[in-house]
Design an enzyme around this catalytic site. Structure first.
Site, PDB file in Angstrom:
ATOM      1  N   THR A  95       6.838  20.712 -19.356  1.00  0.00           N
ATOM      2  CA  THR A  95       7.744  19.239 -19.003  1.00  0.00           C
ATOM      3  C   THR A  95       7.801  19.512 -17.588  1.00  0.00           C
ATOM      4  O   THR A  95       8.168  18.664 -16.705  1.00  0.00           O
ATOM      5  CB  THR A  95       9.185  19.242 -19.368  1.00  0.00           C
ATOM      6  N   ARG A 145      18.216   9.727 -10.780  1.00  0.00           N
ATOM      7  CA  ARG A 145      17.957   9.847  -9.753  1.00  0.00           C
ATOM      8  C   ARG A 145      16.193  11.010 -10.068  1.00  0.00           C
ATOM      9  O   ARG A 145      16.846  11.806 -11.299  1.00  0.00           O
ATOM     10  CB  ARG A 145      18.649  11.138  -9.388  1.00  0.00           C
ATOM     11  N   PRO A 198       9.094  13.388  -9.259  1.00  0.00           N
ATOM     12  CA  PRO A 198       8.051  11.636  -9.950  1.00  0.00           C
ATOM     13  C   PRO A 198       7.062  11.942 -10.303  1.00  0.00           C
ATOM     14  O   PRO A 198       6.441  11.196 -10.964  1.00  0.00           O
ATOM     15  CB  PRO A 198       7.998  11.339  -8.458  1.00  0.00           C
ATOM     16  N   GLY A 255      12.475  13.012 -20.613  1.00  0.00           N
ATOM     17  CA  GLY A 255      11.326  13.927 -21.122  1.00  0.00           C
ATOM     18  C   GLY A 255      10.628  12.517 -22.924  1.00  0.00           C
ATOM     19  O   GLY A 255       9.959  12.583 -23.049  1.00  0.00           O
ATOM     20  N   GLU A 256      11.981  12.456 -23.545  1.00  0.00           N
ATOM     21  CA  GLU A 256      12.189  11.313 -24.997  1.00  0.00           C
ATOM     22  C   GLU A 256      12.023  10.483 -24.477  1.00  0.00           C
ATOM     23  O   GLU A 256      10.998   9.302 -25.126  1.00  0.00           O
ATOM     24  CB  GLU A 256      13.713  11.332 -25.310  1.00  0.00           C
TER      25      GLU A 256
END
Length: 754
Positions: free
Chosen positions: A483, A643, A647, A719-720
């Site tokens: 991730t 936040r 990016p 992540g989801e």
């Protein structure tokens, strides 16, 4: 300590690397092979294990004949339920912190067979190839009993799951009279949907390397999303003293939830290593990756009712999903229906049915990925019945409060996601009627859906340390499953200390490090990131205090905010003219390093809000009018996640989620031979996932969203949310292209033409 203000001061000092698209700090290690994974650690006298799976779905083992395997030179052990080491009798000893309610699976425990593919023996030999060959020589005799692997056959036997530890929290109680409002409404839809079993297929296979040391200590290199969870599990199971076991997992080649809890290979490898007193490496095959954690199949009903203006009058969402015979696994599948849209009459119901399969497990956005598919497709069906634009219907029913909790949202920029996503996609040019757009032989359709996922924070600790050379080490026992954890934590540390990225070394994946939660649920930046920032902020405070005390008059008079690190020096004054070396400061103070360790817990005021990430997904699908083949040619995903620390890695996470959503819509499907009770496509040639040719333009962007409730950083996690809603948007686009509603996933040639 006012964290947001401190971040603003850091930005003024010019260090602010947070918010910038920084490339992965661990990228070079990964592409050069320097990064080592669980099955790549080595020790002298290494041995290799291979698991023999069951050939039946239910029954018992009558006999196991392993003589031929043991006669092979180099075969060291055949471990079965008949000769395994004595282990605790209590089920609790086998539990880990992410286990569902019920009896945990205990490999080689007794002669009972719970599912096809269950491990029935472990062969350990001098080489992997020898162990695999020896396993083929073992003869197992079974006594079969009846089995069921088809959820539709046992749907009527469903029941509310257990509420034991790790188990089920029932859906919120009904509000209003949903059934009565449905019956009386002017416009209504009432449809049934299904999602199949899906399987985690990370590139790195599940495996471990267990190394017993001469001191009696065991070092376990394991593919895991939480080294502390793994250590706790092994400690309870084998009775290790705290200092006699270390779990290490510096790199994980993808997990998606499959490594939240220890899988059966781990206790088997530790059993063998303890008995042989030699290192054991055990790696599952790709086919064996289908014999444990998976996203459960679901059967769902969604009924919606509205007045002629589109205002929702009733929402009903019912779901049944599969679980194993020995545990009650459940997803939060239906709750989203009561949270996403404003409605006074809502009823949600969730049940499970037992099958002769392994226990399902969390898979990226567990519950939301399945639950939002029928809900968002039903909203599209309701819009069709109202002859209304689907986006307009969602805006009419926009929820300003969480109806489930009757709480305000800490922040919610979903309306901006709708508006900006629609503008980038060109949604205003979409005709209402299906089959209205065509290019050549392809029918073109545009669909959309909404996404939502809870934004959570857990307690976490971090250690920050600076040496005399100005190098910073920051550590926490978290994980990086691909991730970008290494990178984001490095950015946060560099910001808080005002140092360049290259001066920070972030360490994770070792049970000796400060406590961190499992990496999952999109809470790692929120939890561990808050701890990293707090530890580094405290370290900076200690450093400026050290300079004020031991740096001379200029530093004693200087304001703390004007002091800054510059390589091996602390500087202050006009043009940073005053400087003193870290080495000199530490020598004067009698220190080798300067440390700060902090534990951060969720703030009480979070209890007064509903905290969530949101998204709006817009999809273009093209369907060949003659062949029925589907191409998803354009996706715009607009995300509100507070936040965004990086990016670049965040957009990568969302893009990966979109790919998975397309895969969920069009490709993935665990297919069973129900007569045998066995999955038939347990490989990557027949369990279909997208390839490069299946994926086209994906446009990901983040809307501005400030949230000072979610955590000190204001970051919600991504992540989801990337996968949520995508499958529904694809299905809605296919309807718009063809006029055909396909309510069962995956959508294939057969279902498009049916």
């Amino acid at each position: 300590m006012n964290f947001p203000n401190e971040l603003e001061r850091i930005a003024e000092r010019g260090a602010h690397v947070s918010g910038k698209p920084v490339s992965r700090v661990d990228g070079r290690k990964k592409v050069t092979g320097e990064a080592r994974y669980a099955a790549e650690f080595f020790s002298d006298a290494m041995t290799y294990g291979f698991v023999l799976p069951s050939r039946i779905a239910s029954g018992r083992i009558v006999s196991i004949e392993s003589r031929r395997a043991l006669e092979l030179p180099g075969v060291l052990m055949v471990l079965t339920h008949e000769n395994r080491p004595e282990l605790p009798l209590r089920d609790a000893a086998w539990q880990d912190q992410s286990a569902p309610g019920g009896m945990p699976f205990r490999p080689l425990w007794d002669d009972r067979i719970w599912y096809s593919g269950q491990p029935v023996a472990l062969v350990v030999a001098e080489s992997h190839e020898l162990a695999r060959h020896a396993a083929s020589l073992i003869e197992v005799t079974y006594e079969r009993s009846s089995h069921c692997t088809d959820l539709r056959e046992v749907e009527a036997e469903s029941y509310p799951p257990s509420t034991e530890k790790g188990g089920f929290e029932p859906p919120p109680p009904p509000r209003g009279d949903a059934d009565g409002a449905l019956a009386a409404a002017a416009v209504k839809i009432d449809s049934r949907y299904s999602t199949p079993a899906e399987y985690h297929n990370p590139i790195e296979l599940h495996g471990c390397t267990v190394i017993p040391e001469a001191s009696g200590k065991f070092v376990v290199y394991e593919k895991t999303q939480g080294v502390l969870n793994t250590k706790q599990y092994l400690t309870k199971l084998f009775g290790f003293d705290d200092d006699a076991l270390e779990v290490v997992s510096p790199f994980v080649g993808g997990a998606f939830g499959s490594a939240l809890r220890p899988q059966y290979h781990l206790p088997l490898a530790v059993m063998a290593a303890r008995d042989l007193k030699r290192p054991v490496r055990l790696v599952l095959t790709r086919q064996q990756m289908f014999t444990f954690a998976h996203r459960p199949m679901s059967l769902q009903r969604v009924a919606l009712a509205a007045n002629r203006d589109g205002k929702l009058q009733a929402v009903i969402h019912e779901a049944v999903s599969e679980t194993s015979q020995y545990e009650d696994y459940c997803d939060v599948m239906v709750n989203w229906a009561g949270q996403l849209y404003a409605c006074d009459n809502v009823r949600m119901d969730y049940k499970v049915s037992k099958l002769d399969v392994p226990t399902p497990a969390d898979m990226r956005a567990p519950g939301a990925a399945q639950g939002l598919f029928p809900l968002e497709m039903a909203m599209d069906e309701l819009a069709e019945a109202l002859d209304m634009d689907p986006l307009k219907l969602r805006l009419i029913n926009y929820a300003e409060r969480d109806g489930n909790k009757n709480l305000p949202f800490s922040s919610k920029a979903l309306r901006q996601c709708f508006e900006e996503g629609a503008a980038r996609f060109g949604w205003d040019r979409r005709p209402l009627a299906p089959r209205s757009m065509r290019e050549g032989n392809e029918l073109v359709g545009w669909g959309m859906a909404t996404g939502i996922w809870d934004a959570m924070q857990n307690e976490a600790s971090a250690l920050a340390q600076i040496g005399a050379d100005g190098r910073v080490v920051v550590a926490s026992a978290t994980a990086d499953i691909g991730t970008g954890t290494y990178t984001v934590m490095t950015q946060l540390a560099a910001d808080a200390l005002g140092v360049p990225l290259e001066h920070v070394d972030f360490r994770l994946g070792d049970s000796r490090l400060p406590k961190a939660p499992l990496e999952g649920g999109s809470w790692t930046v929120s939890s561990v990131g808050s701890a990293v920032h707090a530890a580094c902020t405290r370290l900076r405070g200690k450093l400026t205090a050290l300079a004020a005390e031991h740096g001379g008059d200029a530093f004693a008079r200087a304001q703390p905010d004007t002091m800054q690190l510059d390589g091996e020096y602390v500087v202050c004054g006009e043009g940073k003219a005053q400087r003193v070396s870290l080495r000199e400061l530490m020598t004067r103070a009698g220190l080798d390093t300067l440390d700060a360790q902090v534990t951060v817990t969720p703030h009480d005021r979070q209890q007064s809000y509903s905290i969530a990430t949101h998204s709006a997904v817009f999809v273009e699908a093209r369907v060949d009018a003659a062949l029925g083949t589907v191409r998803v040619t354009r996706v715009v995903s607009a995300v509100a996640a507070g936040r965004i620390v990086n990016p670049k890695t965040a957009a990568s996470q969302i893009s990966g989620g979109v790919v998975w959503g397309i895969s969920m819509a069009l490709h993935e499907h665990g297919q069973f031979d129900h007569e045998l009770g066995r999955q038939m496509n347990h490989n990557l040639s027949e369990y279909h996932v997208p390839v490069n040719a299946d994926i086209h333009d994906i446009d990901v962007f983040f809307v501005d969203e400030h949230d000072d409730i979610v955590n000190p950083l204001g970051a919600k996690g991504v992540g989801e949310i990337g996968v949520v809603g995508v499958a529904a948007a694809v299905a809605n686009a296919i309807w718009h292209a063809t006029g055909k509603r396909v309510r069962d996933l995956p959508i294939t040639l057969e279902t498009v033409f049916a």
